[in-house]
Design an enzyme around this catalytic site. Structure first.
Site, PDB file in Angstrom:
ATOM      1  N   PRO A  11       0.790  -1.290  -0.128  1.00  0.00           N
ATOM      2  CA  PRO A  11      -0.011  -0.178  -0.224  1.00  0.00           C
ATOM      3  C   PRO A  11       0.822   1.494   0.184  1.00  0.00           C
ATOM      4  CG  PRO A  11      -0.222  -1.152   2.346  1.00  0.00           C
ATOM      5  CD  PRO A  11       0.477  -2.027   1.408  1.00  0.00           C
ATOM      6  N   ARG A  19       5.004  10.992  -2.392  1.00  0.00           N
ATOM      7  CA  ARG A  19       4.887  10.686  -0.830  1.00  0.00           C
ATOM      8  C   ARG A  19       6.179  10.695  -0.295  1.00  0.00           C
ATOM      9  NH1 ARG A  19       4.788   4.224   1.028  1.00  0.00           N
ATOM     10  NH2 ARG A  19       4.125   4.958   3.171  1.00  0.00           N
ATOM     11  N   TYR A  24      11.255   8.784   1.004  1.00  0.00           N
ATOM     12  CA  TYR A  24      11.026   7.614  -0.185  1.00  0.00           C
ATOM     13  C   TYR A  24      11.625   8.179  -1.450  1.00  0.00           C
ATOM     14  CZ  TYR A  24       8.389   5.568   3.218  1.00  0.00           C
ATOM     15  OH  TYR A  24       7.575   5.103   4.451  1.00  0.00           O
ATOM     16  N   ASN A  75       8.042  -5.598  -1.510  1.00  0.00           N
ATOM     17  CA  ASN A  75       8.123  -4.588  -0.284  1.00  0.00           C
ATOM     18  C   ASN A  75       6.623  -4.407   0.138  1.00  0.00           C
ATOM     19  OD1 ASN A  75       8.041  -2.074   1.158  1.00  0.00           O
ATOM     20  ND2 ASN A  75       9.104  -0.858  -0.494  1.00  0.00           N
ATOM     21  N   GLU A  99      12.853  -9.555   0.784  1.00  0.00           N
ATOM     22  CA  GLU A  99      12.023  -8.557   1.526  1.00  0.00           C
ATOM     23  C   GLU A  99      12.881  -7.096   1.330  1.00  0.00           C
ATOM     24  OE1 GLU A  99      11.378  -8.740   5.684  1.00  0.00           O
ATOM     25  OE2 GLU A  99      10.500  -7.041   5.893  1.00  0.00           O
ATOM     26  N   ILE A 102      12.424   0.702   1.179  1.00  0.00           N
ATOM     27  CA  ILE A 102      13.298   1.770   0.357  1.00  0.00           C
ATOM     28  C   ILE A 102      14.052   2.348   1.599  1.00  0.00           C
ATOM     29  CG2 ILE A 102      12.980   3.860  -0.799  1.00  0.00           C
ATOM     30  CD1 ILE A 102      10.513   2.472  -1.904  1.00  0.00           C
ATOM     31  N   SER A 103      13.185   2.796   2.622  1.00  0.00           N
ATOM     32  CA  SER A 103      13.980   3.547   3.751  1.00  0.00           C
ATOM     33  C   SER A 103      14.482   2.638   4.789  1.00  0.00           C
ATOM     34  CB  SER A 103      12.660   3.995   4.362  1.00  0.00           C
ATOM     35  OG  SER A 103      11.888   3.323   5.145  1.00  0.00           O
TER      36      SER A 103
HETATM   37  C1  DQA Z   1       8.595   0.819   3.511  1.00  0.00           C
HETATM   38  C2  DQA Z   1       8.633   0.981   5.005  1.00  0.00           C
HETATM   39  C3  DQA Z   1       7.418   1.034   5.646  1.00  0.00           C
HETATM   40  O1  DQA Z   1       7.497   1.050   7.167  1.00  0.00           O
HETATM   41  C4  DQA Z   1       6.243   1.728   5.318  1.00  0.00           C
HETATM   42  O2  DQA Z   1       4.954   1.527   5.886  1.00  0.00           O
HETATM   43  C5  DQA Z   1       5.913   1.651   3.686  1.00  0.00           C
HETATM   44  C6  DQA Z   1       7.342   1.633   2.968  1.00  0.00           C
HETATM   45  C7  DQA Z   1       9.757   1.215   2.804  1.00  0.00           C
HETATM   46  O3  DQA Z   1       9.844   1.029   1.445  1.00  0.00           O
HETATM   47  O4  DQA Z   1      10.666   1.757   3.255  1.00  0.00           O
HETATM   48  O5  DQA Z   1       4.920   2.030   3.201  1.00  0.00           O
HETATM   49  O6  DQA Z   1       8.083  -0.495   3.193  1.00  0.00           O
END
Ligand code: DQA
Length: 149
Positions: A11, A19, A24, A75, A99, A102-103
């Protein structure tokens, strides 16, 4: 082993680029898909690239991957932190699962430090920005090649 790889996005990742770009980045999900396709071509992988804001769609794609795919890059976004259903679906899949976040989730709020998906993932990438997807594809290709001998 099949060289088909599913890249699944949870999501809010449809809003990538718009966003919270300070977290990100500025790349859109279409940019990520384009870069993934370029790397997949280099690695001779076939790609199915999907995003959904609905948990059941992610689960259905994992089920579709069961019979056909050599790996999954996922992700799960916020589902990471609470979806037992996605963990259960991944536990029905036998090939490698990477898994990716991005962050750097471990530097962020405490609720992001726990991942249900990590209980199944063969590797976890966090904090490499969108390059994490490309690293994950390289790892999956390496694992497929290793298994093929
Ligand atoms: C995320 C990190 C998650 O905590 C967050 O809810 C996201 C993106 C990331 O790619 O850093 O929606 O998965």
């Amino acid at each position: 082993m099949s060289r088909l790889v599913y890249v699944l996005n949870g999501p809010n990742l449809n809003l990538l680029g718009k966003r919270q770009p300070h977290i990100y980045g500025h790349e859109t999900l279409a940019d990520v898909e384009r870069d993934c396709r370029a790397v997949a071509a280099e690695l001779r992988l076939e790609l199915r690239f999907h995003q959904s804001n609905r948990e059941y769609e992610i689960i259905d794609w994992i089920h579709a991957a069961r019979e056909t795919a050599g790996g999954i890059v996922i992700n799960p976004a916020a589902f990471t932190h609470y979806s037992v259903a996605i963990l259960d679906a991944l536990n029905t899949f036998d090939a490698p699962v990477i898994e990716i976040h991005i962050s750097q989730v471990h530097k962020r709020e405490e609720f992001r430090h726990h991942s249900f998906v990590s209980a199944r993932a063969d590797g976890v990438i966090a904090g490499f920005g969108t390059q994490g997807y490309l690293l994950a594809l390289r790892r999956i290709a390496w694992l497929i090649d290793e298994k093929a001998g």
